[in-house]
Design an enzyme around this catalytic site. Structure first.
Site, PDB file in Angstrom:
ATOM      1  N   HIS A 117       0.837  -1.072   0.222  1.00 41.60           N
ATOM      2  CA  HIS A 117      -0.097  -0.067  -0.465  1.00 41.60           C
ATOM      3  C   HIS A 117       0.849   1.133   0.153  1.00 41.60           C
ATOM      4  O   HIS A 117       0.313   2.472   0.683  1.00 41.60           O
ATOM      5  CB  HIS A 117      -0.753  -0.693   1.034  1.00 41.60           C
ATOM      6  N   CYS A 125       5.403  12.875  -6.614  1.00 44.98           N
ATOM      7  CA  CYS A 125       4.412  13.858  -8.166  1.00 44.98           C
ATOM      8  C   CYS A 125       3.902  13.431  -9.354  1.00 44.98           C
ATOM      9  O   CYS A 125       4.286  12.863 -10.066  1.00 44.98           O
ATOM     10  CB  CYS A 125       4.867  15.002  -8.696  1.00 44.98           C
ATOM     11  N   SER A 190      -5.016  -8.104  10.914  1.00 47.35           N
ATOM     12  CA  SER A 190      -5.259  -7.231   9.857  1.00 47.35           C
ATOM     13  C   SER A 190      -6.828  -8.111   9.783  1.00 47.35           C
ATOM     14  O   SER A 190      -7.135  -9.150  10.099  1.00 47.35           O
ATOM     15  CB  SER A 190      -4.734  -8.106   8.526  1.00 47.35           C
ATOM     16  N   ASN A 211      -4.734 -11.894  15.294  1.00 47.74           N
ATOM     17  CA  ASN A 211      -5.420 -11.151  15.046  1.00 47.74           C
ATOM     18  C   ASN A 211      -6.541 -10.638  16.245  1.00 47.74           C
ATOM     19  O   ASN A 211      -7.070 -11.873  16.770  1.00 47.74           O
ATOM     20  CB  ASN A 211      -6.054 -10.661  14.311  1.00 47.74           C
TER      21      ASN A 211
HETATM   22  N1  APR Z   1      -3.083  -7.379  18.036  1.00 43.66           N
HETATM   23  C1  APR Z   1      -3.796  -8.092  17.085  1.00 43.66           C
HETATM   24  N2  APR Z   1      -4.627  -7.254  16.578  1.00 43.66           N
HETATM   25  C2  APR Z   1      -4.846  -6.234  16.727  1.00 43.66           C
HETATM   26  C3  APR Z   1      -3.987  -5.876  17.583  1.00 43.66           C
HETATM   27  C4  APR Z   1      -3.496  -6.004  18.043  1.00 43.66           C
HETATM   28  N3  APR Z   1      -2.146  -5.346  19.080  1.00 43.66           N
HETATM   29  N4  APR Z   1      -4.084  -3.880  17.673  1.00 43.66           N
HETATM   30  C5  APR Z   1      -5.436  -4.002  16.285  1.00 43.66           C
HETATM   31  N5  APR Z   1      -5.787  -5.136  16.063  1.00 43.66           N
HETATM   32  C6  APR Z   1      -6.552  -5.560  14.849  1.00 43.66           C
HETATM   33  C7  APR Z   1      -8.146  -5.079  15.144  1.00 43.66           C
HETATM   34  O1  APR Z   1      -9.091  -6.122  15.199  1.00 43.66           O
HETATM   35  C8  APR Z   1      -8.403  -5.004  13.386  1.00 43.66           C
HETATM   36  O2  APR Z   1      -9.626  -6.545  13.612  1.00 43.66           O
HETATM   37  O3  APR Z   1      -6.056  -5.234  13.655  1.00 43.66           O
HETATM   38  C9  APR Z   1      -7.359  -5.386  12.595  1.00 43.66           C
HETATM   39  C10 APR Z   1      -6.788  -3.894  12.087  1.00 43.66           C
HETATM   40  O4  APR Z   1      -7.315  -4.113  10.806  1.00 43.66           O
HETATM   41  P1  APR Z   1      -8.137  -3.014  10.084  1.00 43.66           P
HETATM   42  O5  APR Z   1      -8.142  -1.692  11.062  1.00 43.66           O
HETATM   43  O6  APR Z   1      -8.970  -3.113   9.146  1.00 43.66           O
HETATM   44  O7  APR Z   1      -5.847  -2.832   9.481  1.00 43.66           O
HETATM   45  P2  APR Z   1      -6.055  -3.427   8.062  1.00 43.66           P
HETATM   46  O8  APR Z   1      -6.188  -4.515   7.668  1.00 43.66           O
HETATM   47  O9  APR Z   1      -4.063  -3.168   8.056  1.00 43.66           O
HETATM   48  O10 APR Z   1      -6.133  -2.434   6.831  1.00 43.66           O
HETATM   49  C11 APR Z   1      -6.209  -2.537   5.929  1.00 43.66           C
HETATM   50  O11 APR Z   1      -7.796  -0.545   4.852  1.00 43.66           O
HETATM   51  O12 APR Z   1      -7.923   1.835   5.348  1.00 43.66           O
HETATM   52  C12 APR Z   1      -6.570   0.920   4.463  1.00 43.66           C
HETATM   53  O13 APR Z   1      -4.983   1.067   3.372  1.00 43.66           O
HETATM   54  C13 APR Z   1      -5.734   0.977   4.665  1.00 43.66           C
HETATM   55  O14 APR Z   1      -3.712  -0.410   4.485  1.00 43.66           O
HETATM   56  C14 APR Z   1      -5.165  -0.425   5.137  1.00 43.66           C
HETATM   57  C15 APR Z   1      -6.016  -1.243   4.192  1.00 43.66           C
END
Ligand code: APR
Length: 241
Positions: A117, A125, A190, A211
């Site tokens: 990402h 630019c 994630s 997660n």
């Molecule tokens: N340990 C384990 N899991 C965790 C922790 C932790 N300390 N803190 C948060 N989480 C979990 C959350 O509960 C959530 O399910 O990590 C997950 C993160 O998910 P998202 O917030 O959806 O993030 P991500 O999966 O990286 O999003 C993907 O979405 O907005 C776009 O570009 C952005 O790269 C990002 C993409």
């Protein structure tokens, strides 16, 4: 029990590729996106993180990313990043594919980090493809709501993939190749909500998930550990001796 099972999976199903999301960085003080306290809980990503929003109102997009840059000022890798780097040093993790743009895996010493990402380390630019280091962008943002390209005067864009943009071809091709030849993909922090990255574990076929909270692939995972990334991965490193 589940930590030792994950340690066994990593040891027996090589090569192991780690796929991380925002959840691996929350313990460094960076909010994630979709948990209860996530960034998207009170901000519409379409308004601040889409390419249409950037074209329509670059100042609004930079106001959002300027705040994110402010958060990244003095952040440090946490136990999760360090554990992943240690597993790589021991030859138990081949590469890290990350959706994060914070550079913390590299700071922790991980070698091959595939940023699918993009990264906040530079701005780009859109008109002439110039790359500007974020330190320079911070200086430009101090005097103008939208940093302009020194070469062609166009509005610079944060070096991250925005909603509505294609992923960097080299990065997603590398990530697909790594997943397809992996014995195990280990997903850490994630929700697996955003494609095509969310499909990478399925390319490997065998994957495990660490997660807090549900992900879209929980029911197909060999193992799901609902626990914090830092404590879990540190325990896995210890279990692997
Ligand atoms: N340990 C384990 N899991 C965790 C922790 C932790 N300390 N803190 C948060 N989480 C979990 C959350 O509960 C959530 O399910 O990590 C997950 C993160 O998910 P998202 O917030 O959806 O993030 P991500 O999966 O990286 O999003 C993907 O979405 O907005 C776009 O570009 C952005 O790269 C990002 C993409």
């Amino acid at each position: 029990m589940s930590v030792s099972r994950l340690a066994t999976l990593i040891r027996e199903r090589q090569p192991c590729v780690v796929l991380t999301g925002a959840g691996v960085s929350t313990e460094s003080g960076i909010p994630d996106f979709r948990s209860q306290t996530g960034i998207w809980a009170d901000i519409d990503p379409v308004e601040v993180a889409s390419i249409d929003a950037f074209r329509r109102d670059p100042a609004r997009v930079w106001e959002f990313y300027g705040r994110r840059l402010g958060m990244l000022g003095d952040i440090r890798p946490n136990a999760g990043h360090h554990a992943i780097a240690e597993l790589q040093r021991r030859g138990l993790v081949e590469a890290v594919v990350t959706q994060n743009v914070d550079g913390l895996h590299q700071q922790a010493g991980s070698r091959e980090v595939v940023e699918v990402h993009g990264s906040l380390a530079t701005a780009v630019c859109p008109a002439c493809d110039a790359r500007v280091p974020i330190a320079e962008v911070r200086e430009l943002l101090a005097v103008s709501p939208v940093p302009l390209c020194a070469a062609c005067d166009a509005s610079l864009k944060p070096g991250v993939v925005m909603f509505g943009e294609l992923l960097p071809v080299a990065a997603i091709d590398r990530a697909l190749s790594l997943a397809r030849s992996a014995g195990l993909v280990l997903v850490v922090g994630s929700s697996l909500e955003v494609w095509p990255v969310a499909g990478l574990p399925l390319e490997a076929g065998t994957f495990a998930i660490v997660n807090l909270g549900p992900t879209t692939l929980d029911d197909q995972a060999l193992l799901k550990i609902e626990a914090g990334a830092g404590e879990t991965l540190a325990a896995v490193v210890a279990a692997l001796g």
